[in-house]
Design a protein around this motif. Structure first.
Motif, short mmCIF file in Angstrom:
data_model
loop_
_atom_site.label_atom_id
_atom_site.label_comp_id
_atom_site.label_asym_id
_atom_site.label_seq_id
_atom_site.Cartn_x
_atom_site.Cartn_y
_atom_site.Cartn_z
N ARG A 1 0.84 -1.22 0.00
CA ARG A 1 0.00 0.00 0.00
C ARG A 1 0.86 1.25 0.00
O ARG A 1 0.53 2.24 -0.65
N ILE B 1 2.08 1.88 -3.47
CA ILE B 1 0.98 2.43 -4.26
C ILE B 1 0.74 3.89 -3.91
O ILE B 1 0.56 4.73 -4.81
N ASP B 2 0.79 4.23 -2.63
CA ASP B 2 0.63 5.64 -2.21
C ASP B 2 1.74 6.51 -2.77
O ASP B 2 1.51 7.66 -3.17
N LYS C 1 0.79 7.24 -6.28
CA LYS C 1 -0.28 8.24 -6.36
C LYS C 1 0.27 9.64 -6.16
O LYS C 1 -0.21 10.60 -6.76
N ALA C 2 1.28 9.77 -5.31
CA ALA C 2 1.86 11.08 -5.01
C ALA C 2 2.90 11.52 -6.03
O ALA C 2 3.26 12.70 -6.09
N GLU D 1 5.92 7.53 -15.58
CA GLU D 1 4.52 7.21 -15.33
C GLU D 1 4.22 5.81 -15.84
O GLU D 1 4.92 5.29 -16.71
N MET E 1 -0.92 1.27 -10.97
CA MET E 1 -0.57 2.01 -9.74
C MET E 1 0.66 1.44 -9.04
O MET E 1 1.49 2.19 -8.56
N ARG F 1 3.64 2.59 -10.94
CA ARG F 1 3.90 4.02 -10.65
C ARG F 1 4.66 4.14 -9.34
O ARG F 1 5.58 4.95 -9.20
#
Length: 141
Positions: free
Chosen positions: A24, A27-28, A31-32, A74, A78, A81
């Protein structure tokens, strides 16, 4: 030779004992991570060997071995990323000569990624590292 921010990431992973929490967190991080401009998503920046779509756009400041390496990237996945963000923590800010000296498999092993990524994701991660090293080596000459 790891960047301070990569060392911080290693410490965070040591604190997060459960792999799901680490997953997680990756993944965070993804996202950032800043989005790549669509104009830079071209065949020249696309990384082959990844199961998902991946683009890495290098930014070299200076010339020769002491030029500073950075990149944008990119992916449409996710977790990938997030892996781009992990690699950014590992490589961004190094000289192009230092990029070649980083033992990426050993550094990434400190995060325990090898044990928890699918073989396709591991292959993609290796492909991204290969691209980063190749770009840095070309810029160093």
């Amino acid at each position: 030779m790891a960047q301070d921010r990569f060392e911080d990431l290693v410490e965070t992973f040591e604190f997060l004992e459960d792999w799901e929490d680490r997953y997680r967190h990756v993944i965070d991080m993804g996202k950032a991570f800043p989005a790549l401009d669509d104009a830079l998503k071209v065949p020249a920046t696309k990384v082959d060997g990844c199961a998902s779509q991946v683009w890495l756009h290098p930014r070299i400041d200076g010339t020769g071995p002491s030029a500073t390496f950075d990149f944008e990237g990119e992916s449409d996945a996710m977790i990938v990323r997030g892996l781009i963000a992990v690699l950014h923590n590992l490589y961004a800010g190094l000289t192009v000569k230092e990029v070649g000296a980083v033992d990426a498999p050993a550094e990434l092993a400190r995060l325990g990624l090898d044990d928890h990524l699918s073989s396709q994701r591991s292959n993609g991660l290796r492909a991204m590292v290969t691209r980063i090293r190749s770009v840095a080596a070309a810029a160093a000459t």
